[in-house]
Design a protein around this motif. Structure first.
Motif, PDB file in Angstrom:
ATOM      1  N   LEU A 205      28.844 -17.776 -24.144  1.00 44.54           N
ATOM      2  CA  LEU A 205      28.317 -18.776 -25.077  1.00 44.54           C
ATOM      3  C   LEU A 205      27.436 -19.789 -24.350  1.00 44.54           C
ATOM      4  O   LEU A 205      26.330 -20.116 -24.805  1.00 44.54           O
ATOM      5  CB  LEU A 205      29.473 -19.502 -25.776  1.00 44.54           C
ATOM      6  CG  LEU A 205      30.174 -18.780 -26.927  1.00 44.54           C
ATOM      7  CD1 LEU A 205      31.370 -19.599 -27.398  1.00 44.54           C
ATOM      8  CD2 LEU A 205      29.219 -18.529 -28.087  1.00 44.54           C
ATOM      9  N   ALA A 206      27.928 -20.283 -23.221  1.00 47.65           N
ATOM     10  CA  ALA A 206      27.165 -21.274 -22.458  1.00 47.65           C
ATOM     11  C   ALA A 206      25.871 -20.682 -21.919  1.00 47.65           C
ATOM     12  O   ALA A 206      24.849 -21.375 -21.817  1.00 47.65           O
ATOM     13  CB  ALA A 206      28.021 -21.810 -21.310  1.00 47.65           C
ATOM     14  N   ARG A 207      25.898 -19.395 -21.602  1.00 48.89           N
ATOM     15  CA  ARG A 207      24.716 -18.746 -21.035  1.00 48.89           C
ATOM     16  C   ARG A 207      23.550 -18.669 -22.023  1.00 48.89           C
ATOM     17  O   ARG A 207      22.389 -18.580 -21.621  1.00 48.89           O
ATOM     18  CB  ARG A 207      25.071 -17.339 -20.554  1.00 48.89           C
ATOM     19  CG  ARG A 207      25.399 -17.262 -19.085  1.00 48.89           C
ATOM     20  CD  ARG A 207      24.189 -17.569 -18.236  1.00 48.89           C
ATOM     21  NE  ARG A 207      24.530 -17.698 -16.819  1.00 48.89           N
ATOM     22  CZ  ARG A 207      24.136 -18.682 -16.053  1.00 48.89           C
ATOM     23  NH1 ARG A 207      23.425 -19.670 -16.553  1.00 48.89           N
ATOM     24  NH2 ARG A 207      24.438 -18.712 -14.777  1.00 48.89           N
ATOM     25  N   ILE A 208      23.840 -18.698 -23.311  1.00 54.07           N
ATOM     26  CA  ILE A 208      22.758 -18.682 -24.303  1.00 54.07           C
ATOM     27  C   ILE A 208      21.854 -19.894 -24.081  1.00 54.07           C
ATOM     28  O   ILE A 208      20.628 -19.776 -24.013  1.00 54.07           O
ATOM     29  CB  ILE A 208      23.330 -18.695 -25.738  1.00 54.07           C
ATOM     30  CG1 ILE A 208      24.183 -17.448 -25.987  1.00 54.07           C
ATOM     31  CG2 ILE A 208      22.192 -18.767 -26.758  1.00 54.07           C
ATOM     32  CD1 ILE A 208      24.944 -17.484 -27.305  1.00 54.07           C
ATOM     33  N   PHE A 209      22.469 -21.061 -23.945  1.00 54.55           N
ATOM     34  CA  PHE A 209      21.705 -22.298 -23.743  1.00 54.55           C
ATOM     35  C   PHE A 209      20.982 -22.302 -22.400  1.00 54.55           C
ATOM     36  O   PHE A 209      19.791 -22.621 -22.324  1.00 54.55           O
ATOM     37  CB  PHE A 209      22.643 -23.505 -23.831  1.00 54.55           C
ATOM     38  CG  PHE A 209      21.976 -24.808 -23.480  1.00 54.55           C
ATOM     39  CD1 PHE A 209      21.087 -25.411 -24.358  1.00 54.55           C
ATOM     40  CD2 PHE A 209      22.230 -25.428 -22.265  1.00 54.55           C
ATOM     41  CE1 PHE A 209      20.467 -26.607 -24.032  1.00 54.55           C
ATOM     42  CE2 PHE A 209      21.616 -26.620 -21.927  1.00 54.55           C
ATOM     43  CZ  PHE A 209      20.728 -27.219 -22.815  1.00 54.55           C
ATOM     44  N   THR A 210      21.694 -21.933 -21.335  1.00 57.47           N
ATOM     45  CA  THR A 210      21.074 -21.998 -20.006  1.00 57.47           C
ATOM     46  C   THR A 210      19.933 -20.993 -19.870  1.00 57.47           C
ATOM     47  O   THR A 210      18.943 -21.262 -19.195  1.00 57.47           O
ATOM     48  CB  THR A 210      22.112 -21.738 -18.897  1.00 57.47           C
ATOM     49  OG1 THR A 210      22.641 -20.419 -19.019  1.00 57.47           O
ATOM     50  CG2 THR A 210      23.260 -22.740 -18.978  1.00 57.47           C
ATOM     51  N   THR A 211      20.060 -19.846 -20.520  1.00 53.00           N
ATOM     52  CA  THR A 211      19.000 -18.835 -20.443  1.00 53.00           C
ATOM     53  C   THR A 211      17.730 -19.325 -21.135  1.00 53.00           C
ATOM     54  O   THR A 211      16.626 -19.202 -20.599  1.00 53.00           O
ATOM     55  CB  THR A 211      19.468 -17.514 -21.090  1.00 53.00           C
ATOM     56  OG1 THR A 211      20.594 -17.017 -20.369  1.00 53.00           O
ATOM     57  CG2 THR A 211      18.362 -16.471 -21.059  1.00 53.00           C
ATOM     58  N   VAL A 212      17.892 -19.886 -22.321  1.00 52.39           N
ATOM     59  CA  VAL A 212      16.734 -20.421 -23.050  1.00 52.39           C
ATOM     60  C   VAL A 212      16.088 -21.554 -22.258  1.00 52.39           C
ATOM     61  O   VAL A 212      14.859 -21.635 -22.144  1.00 52.39           O
ATOM     62  CB  VAL A 212      17.163 -20.918 -24.448  1.00 52.39           C
ATOM     63  CG1 VAL A 212      16.023 -21.655 -25.129  1.00 52.39           C
ATOM     64  CG2 VAL A 212      17.620 -19.747 -25.307  1.00 52.39           C
ATOM     65  N   GLN A 213      16.916 -22.412 -21.680  1.00 52.70           N
ATOM     66  CA  GLN A 213      16.412 -23.585 -20.976  1.00 52.70           C
ATOM     67  C   GLN A 213      15.750 -23.239 -19.644  1.00 52.70           C
ATOM     68  O   GLN A 213      14.689 -23.765 -19.307  1.00 52.70           O
ATOM     69  CB  GLN A 213      17.565 -24.570 -20.731  1.00 52.70           C
ATOM     70  CG  GLN A 213      17.160 -25.868 -20.055  1.00 52.70           C
ATOM     71  CD  GLN A 213      16.210 -26.696 -20.890  1.00 52.70           C
ATOM     72  OE1 GLN A 213      16.315 -26.730 -22.108  1.00 52.70           O
ATOM     73  NE2 GLN A 213      15.255 -27.352 -20.240  1.00 52.70           N
ATOM     74  N   GLU A 214      16.357 -22.330 -18.886  1.00 52.52           N
ATOM     75  CA  GLU A 214      15.887 -22.096 -17.520  1.00 52.52           C
ATOM     76  C   GLU A 214      14.911 -20.936 -17.376  1.00 52.52           C
ATOM     77  O   GLU A 214      14.093 -20.923 -16.457  1.00 52.52           O
ATOM     78  CB  GLU A 214      17.083 -21.866 -16.591  1.00 52.52           C
ATOM     79  CG  GLU A 214      17.959 -23.098 -16.415  1.00 52.52           C
ATOM     80  CD  GLU A 214      18.893 -22.973 -15.232  1.00 52.52           C
ATOM     81  OE1 GLU A 214      18.428 -22.593 -14.147  1.00 52.52           O
ATOM     82  OE2 GLU A 214      20.090 -23.247 -15.402  1.00 52.52           O
ATOM     83  N   THR A 215      15.006 -19.950 -18.254  1.00 50.43           N
ATOM     84  CA  THR A 215      14.123 -18.789 -18.108  1.00 50.43           C
ATOM     85  C   THR A 215      13.161 -18.624 -19.274  1.00 50.43           C
ATOM     86  O   THR A 215      12.069 -18.088 -19.097  1.00 50.43           O
ATOM     87  CB  THR A 215      14.939 -17.487 -17.960  1.00 50.43           C
ATOM     88  OG1 THR A 215      15.563 -17.164 -19.212  1.00 50.43           O
ATOM     89  CG2 THR A 215      16.011 -17.635 -16.888  1.00 50.43           C
ATOM     90  N   GLY A 216      13.579 -19.042 -20.457  1.00 52.45           N
ATOM     91  CA  GLY A 216      12.747 -18.836 -21.636  1.00 52.45           C
ATOM     92  C   GLY A 216      12.599 -17.369 -21.993  1.00 52.45           C
ATOM     93  O   GLY A 216      11.734 -16.997 -22.787  1.00 52.45           O
ATOM     94  N   ASP A 217      13.462 -16.529 -21.418  1.00 48.53           N
ATOM     95  CA  ASP A 217      13.364 -15.084 -21.622  1.00 48.53           C
ATOM     96  C   ASP A 217      14.167 -14.693 -22.865  1.00 48.53           C
ATOM     97  O   ASP A 217      15.398 -14.772 -22.874  1.00 48.53           O
ATOM     98  CB  ASP A 217      13.895 -14.353 -20.387  1.00 48.53           C
ATOM     99  CG  ASP A 217      13.584 -12.866 -20.423  1.00 48.53           C
ATOM    100  OD1 ASP A 217      12.670 -12.436 -19.710  1.00 48.53           O
ATOM    101  OD2 ASP A 217      14.266 -12.139 -21.175  1.00 48.53           O
ATOM    102  N   SER A 218      13.468 -14.273 -23.912  1.00 49.46           N
ATOM    103  CA  SER A 218      14.133 -13.954 -25.176  1.00 49.46           C
ATOM    104  C   SER A 218      15.033 -12.730 -25.059  1.00 49.46           C
ATOM    105  O   SER A 218      16.069 -12.644 -25.728  1.00 49.46           O
ATOM    106  CB  SER A 218      13.095 -13.735 -26.281  1.00 49.46           C
ATOM    107  OG  SER A 218      12.192 -12.700 -25.927  1.00 49.46           O
ATOM    108  N   LEU A 219      14.660 -11.785 -24.204  1.00 54.14           N
ATOM    109  CA  LEU A 219      15.464 -10.574 -24.030  1.00 54.14           C
ATOM    110  C   LEU A 219      16.840 -10.918 -23.476  1.00 54.14           C
ATOM    111  O   LEU A 219      17.867 -10.433 -23.973  1.00 54.14           O
ATOM    112  CB  LEU A 219      14.742  -9.595 -23.097  1.00 54.14           C
ATOM    113  CG  LEU A 219      15.423  -8.238 -22.849  1.00 54.14           C
ATOM    114  CD1 LEU A 219      15.639  -7.498 -24.160  1.00 54.14           C
ATOM    115  CD2 LEU A 219      14.582  -7.398 -21.888  1.00 54.14           C
ATOM    116  N   MET A 220      16.869 -11.780 -22.470  1.00 51.92           N
ATOM    117  CA  MET A 220      18.158 -12.183 -21.902  1.00 51.92           C
ATOM    118  C   MET A 220      18.950 -13.043 -22.882  1.00 51.92           C
ATOM    119  O   MET A 220      20.177 -12.927 -22.980  1.00 51.92           O
ATOM    120  CB  MET A 220      17.942 -12.945 -20.591  1.00 51.92           C
ATOM    121  CG  MET A 220      17.590 -12.055 -19.414  1.00 51.92           C
ATOM    122  SD  MET A 220      17.634 -12.937 -17.832  1.00 51.92           S
ATOM    123  CE  MET A 220      19.392 -13.250 -17.654  1.00 51.92           C
ATOM    124  N   ALA A 221      18.257 -13.899 -23.630  1.00 54.74           N
ATOM    125  CA  ALA A 221      18.940 -14.768 -24.592  1.00 54.74           C
ATOM    126  C   ALA A 221      19.632 -13.943 -25.674  1.00 54.74           C
ATOM    127  O   ALA A 221      20.799 -14.190 -26.014  1.00 54.74           O
ATOM    128  CB  ALA A 221      17.944 -15.740 -25.219  1.00 54.74           C
TER     129      ALA A 221
END
Length: 255
Positions: A205-221
C-alpha cells in the motif's frame, strides 16, 4: 566603499544537513524547512514523506518474511504454502528489481525487492525441503540465481526487462489466487505467517505513493495497486481462518 559581504544563512540542523540531503530531501527542501522555516511546503512534504516511507519499507523488508521463515523452521513443515505461488511471487519481485535497476530508479523506491528476493528464495527452498524434495530445492536455488545473473547482466535487453515487469501483474494475481485457493481448500492458512502477510500488505500500500512520487512510472504504480489488492485478499483470509489450524481441521475430520 567596503565591499559588502554575503550573509551565509545557517540553521541548527546544519550538522545533519549532509545526511538529510543525501537520503531524505533535496537541498532546496532543506532550505525551505530549516532556513525559511516553511514547514508546510507541499511539494517538499511529499518528497520527505515518500523518502521516509521508502526507507521504512526497505528497513522493514529486511525482516518482513523472517516470521514466515522461522515458522517453517519451527514447525519443520510447509503445510499450507504453495510452491507455485512462491515462484510467481519471486518472478514479480525479480522483475521489479531488474526493471528498477535498468531504469536507474533510486534505491529507496525499490530496495525492498532485494531483501524480499532472498527471503522468498529461502521460503521456496524450505517448501521443497520439508516436502521431502531437498535435491529439487537445491536445483531451484542454482537455476534461479543463474537466471538472475543473466537477467541483471548487460546482455539482457531493456525490452525483455520491461516485458517482465509488465508480466508482473498477471503473475501477482495468479500467485495470490493459487495461495488463496490453497487456503480455501484446506480451510486454514497452515504455516502462513500472519505477521509477514500483514507487513507485505502494508508495504505494498505504501509503495503506491512512493512509486508515484519518486519514479512517476505508471507501470510500477499499477503493479503495486494490484499487489495491494491481492495481498489484501490473503490478509482477509488470515483473519477469517484465525481460529483454524491444521491440527484442529484434522481433529474435526476424525470425529
Amino acid at each position: 566603499m567596503a565591499a559588502s559581504e554575503a550573509v551565509v544563512e545557517t540553521s541548527f540542523m546544519d550538522p545533519f544537513k549532509d545526511v538529510l540531503v543525501n537520503y531524505l530531501m533535496p537541498e532546496k527542501c532543506y532550505d525551505e524547512f530549516f532556513l525559511q522555516f516553511n514547514l508546510l511546503h507541499v511539494d517538499c512534504l511529499k518528497i520527505v514523506i515518500s523518502k521516509g516511507l521508502g526507507i521504512g519499507i526497505i528497513l522493514g523488508s529486511v525482516l518482513v518474511k523472517l516470521p514466515q521463515i522461522l515458522k517453517l523452521l519451527g514447525a519443520k513443515s510447509a503445510e499450507g504454502l504453495s510452491f507455485n505461488s512462491v515462484l510467481l511471487e519471486l518472478f514479480a519481485i525479480t522483475g521489479t528489481m531488474a526493471y528498477s535497476l535498468a531504469n536507474s530508479f533510486p534505491f529507496s523506491s525499490w530496495g525492498e525487492a532485494l531483501f524480499l528476493m532472498f527471503q522468498t528464495v529461502t521460503i521456496g527452498f524450505l517448501i521443497q525441503h520439508y516436502g521431502g524434495k531437498t535435491i529439487k530445492g537445491l536445483g531451484f536455488l542454482v537455476v534461479y540465481f543463474g537466471l538472475l545473473a543473466v537477467l541483471l547482466s548487460p546482455v539482457t535487453p531493456l525490452s525483455v526487462v520491461t516485458t517482465m515487469q509488465a508480466s508482473n501483474m498477471p503473475a501477482i494475481i495468479f500467485g495470490r489466487l493459487i495461495q488463496a485457493g490453497t487456503n480455501y481448500r484446506n480451510g486454514h492458512t497452515g504455516q502462513l505467517s500472519a505477521i509477514s502477510v500483514f507487513l507485505l500488505f502494508a508495504g505494498s500500500l505504501a509503495r503506491i505513493f512512493t512509486t508515484v512520487q519518486e519514479t512517476g512510472d505508471s507501470l510500477m504504480a499499477v503493479t503495486y495497486i494490484i499487489s495491494s489488492c491481492c495481498n489484501g485478499v490473503i490478509a482477509a483470509q488470515v483473519l477469517y481462518y484465525w481460529n483454524s489450524s491444521p491440527a484442529l481441521k484434522k481433529k474435526k475430520k476424525t470425529q
